[in-house]
Design an enzyme around this catalytic site. Structure first.
Site, PDB file in Angstrom:
ATOM      1  CG  ASP A 171     -29.242 -17.368 -28.648  1.00 31.17           C
ATOM      2  OD1 ASP A 171     -28.719 -16.095 -29.153  1.00 31.17           O
ATOM      3  OD2 ASP A 171     -29.738 -17.460 -29.585  1.00 31.17           O
TER       4      ASP A 171
ATOM      5  CG  ASP B 202     -33.858 -12.682 -29.514  1.00 28.58           C
ATOM      6  OD1 ASP B 202     -34.479 -12.505 -29.210  1.00 28.58           O
ATOM      7  OD2 ASP B 202     -32.651 -11.967 -29.572  1.00 28.58           O
TER       8      ASP B 202
ATOM      9  CB  ALA C  49     -40.151   2.944 -29.508  1.00 29.11           C
TER      10      ALA C  49
HETATM   11  C1  XBP Z   1     -31.346 -12.479 -31.794  1.00 25.02           C
HETATM   12  C2  XBP Z   1     -30.365 -10.571 -32.688  1.00 25.02           C
HETATM   13  C3  XBP Z   1     -31.794  -9.701 -31.507  1.00 25.02           C
HETATM   14  C4  XBP Z   1     -32.647  -9.093 -31.583  1.00 25.02           C
HETATM   15  C5  XBP Z   1     -33.177  -7.821 -31.121  1.00 25.02           C
HETATM   16  O1  XBP Z   1     -29.865 -12.133 -31.405  1.00 25.02           O
HETATM   17  O2  XBP Z   1     -29.819 -10.261 -32.940  1.00 25.02           O
HETATM   18  O3  XBP Z   1     -30.759  -8.384 -32.086  1.00 25.02           O
HETATM   19  O4  XBP Z   1     -33.284  -9.495 -33.518  1.00 25.02           O
HETATM   20  O5  XBP Z   1     -33.425  -8.096 -29.609  1.00 25.02           O
HETATM   21  P1  XBP Z   1     -29.531 -13.707 -29.699  1.00 25.02           P
HETATM   22  P2  XBP Z   1     -32.259  -5.883 -29.764  1.00 25.02           P
HETATM   23  O6  XBP Z   1     -30.263 -14.754 -30.924  1.00 25.02           O
HETATM   24  O7  XBP Z   1     -28.345 -13.558 -29.460  1.00 25.02           O
HETATM   25  O8  XBP Z   1     -30.311 -13.023 -28.975  1.00 25.02           O
HETATM   26  O9  XBP Z   1     -33.575  -5.315 -30.165  1.00 25.02           O
HETATM   27  O10 XBP Z   1     -32.569  -6.346 -27.895  1.00 25.02           O
HETATM   28  O11 XBP Z   1     -30.902  -5.282 -30.216  1.00 25.02           O
HETATM   29 MG    MG Z   2     -30.778 -16.592 -31.759  1.00 20.56          MG
END
Ligand code: XBP
Ligand code: MG
Length: 253
Positions: free
Chosen positions: A10, A12, A84
């Site tokens: 993963d 984030d 943005a």
């Molecule tokens: C984490 C998320 C993502 C980020 C934002 O998912 O929920 O949506 O918060 O990313 P993971 P975007 O841990 O599976 O990566 O704004 O680009 O969608």
């Molecule tokens: Mg995550």
């Protein structure tokens, strides 16, 4: 039991503590567009239950501002706000604002030395993945990953299993060949739904998540001089996550 062939990461929360910068970037995008919406840390912890930035904005408006109407097509406006937000987020990454979590760089190196393949399976966009990896590991580092499955490449984002299924399809591997590194409830549900074993390294926004079904829960991957704490499962005291430990977890029935 099949031998371990690949690690599925993963992004984030697992590779880096990105969510604070995501939150600030959403707020900047709202302010730039003239909206007085501001997500506090507590708001954001709650909003994280909805994965995907565009879906999160839509959910926020539906639940907190049901009376709000965009002047045109809502999806188009949400996509513009999200674009943005992504620009703000990528600028922060490129400015070196988000380091990898302890042990992540070491894990990539150990996996490559051990001949394990690596893939990414995430909700976020390819743009954000590339910016994080290249800012921290250099321009060549995306080539370390044999598969990259991003949120907008699948029909359903986490907690649906789609991104992990896509990553395995790209690798031509089965769930028995792989193991997942995740940080959140939604990520664990997604991996389990794809039939995968999961190791959790909990992050600042997910420490209180329910990780039922995962096989080991740590506070971080850790390093020799910064050992991981084991929150659930078994890891020797003063130890940290290594390929040997991952192989042991993968071999559990
Ligand atoms: C984490 C998320 C993502 C980020 C934002 O998912 O929920 O949506 O918060 O990313 P993971 P975007 O841990 O599976 O990566 O704004 O680009 O969608
Ligand atoms: Mg995550």
């Amino acid at each position: 039991m099949s031998t371990l062939k690949a690690l599925l990461f993963d992004v984030d929360g697992t590779l880096a503590d990105t969510e604070e910068v995501h939150r600030q970037s959403f707020n900047q995008a709202f302010a730039d567009a003239g909206y007085d919406w501001e997500w506090s840390r507590d708001d954001y912890r709650d909003l994280l239950k909805v994965t995907g930035g565009k879906e999160r904005i839509a959910h926020f408006l539906k639940t907190r501002h049901p009376e709000f109407q965009f002047s045109g097509e809502a999806q188009t406006h949400i996509a513009e706000l999200h674009k943005a937000k992504t620009a703000h987020y990528v600028a922060q990454l490129q400015g070196g604002k988000i380091p990898l979590r302890p042990g992540v760089r070491r894990m990539f190196n150990e996996a490559r030395e051990a001949g394990l393949r690596m893939a990414i399976a995430t909700t976020t966009t390819m743009e954000n993945i590339t910016a994080l990896i290249e800012a921290n590991l250099g321009a060549e580092a995306m080539s370390w990953f044999d598969a990259v499955a991003a949120g907008d490449m699948v029909a359903k984002k986490k907690p649906a299993p789609d991104v992990f299924l896509l990553a395995m399809e790209q690798l031509s591997l089965t769930p028995a060949d792989c193991i997942v590194l995740e940080d959140s409830y939604n990520g664990v549900q997604s991996a389990l739904g794809a039939g995968l074993k999961v190791i959790v390294t909990a992050s600042e926004y997910t420490l209180d998540d329910d990780f039922t079904g995962s096989h080991l829960v740590l506070n971080q991957m850790g390093e020799p001089d910064a050992p991981a704490s084991c929150l659930w499962g078994e890891l020797a005291p003063d130890d940290y996550l290594t390929i040997a430990v991952i192989k042991q977890v993968h071999a559990l029935v």
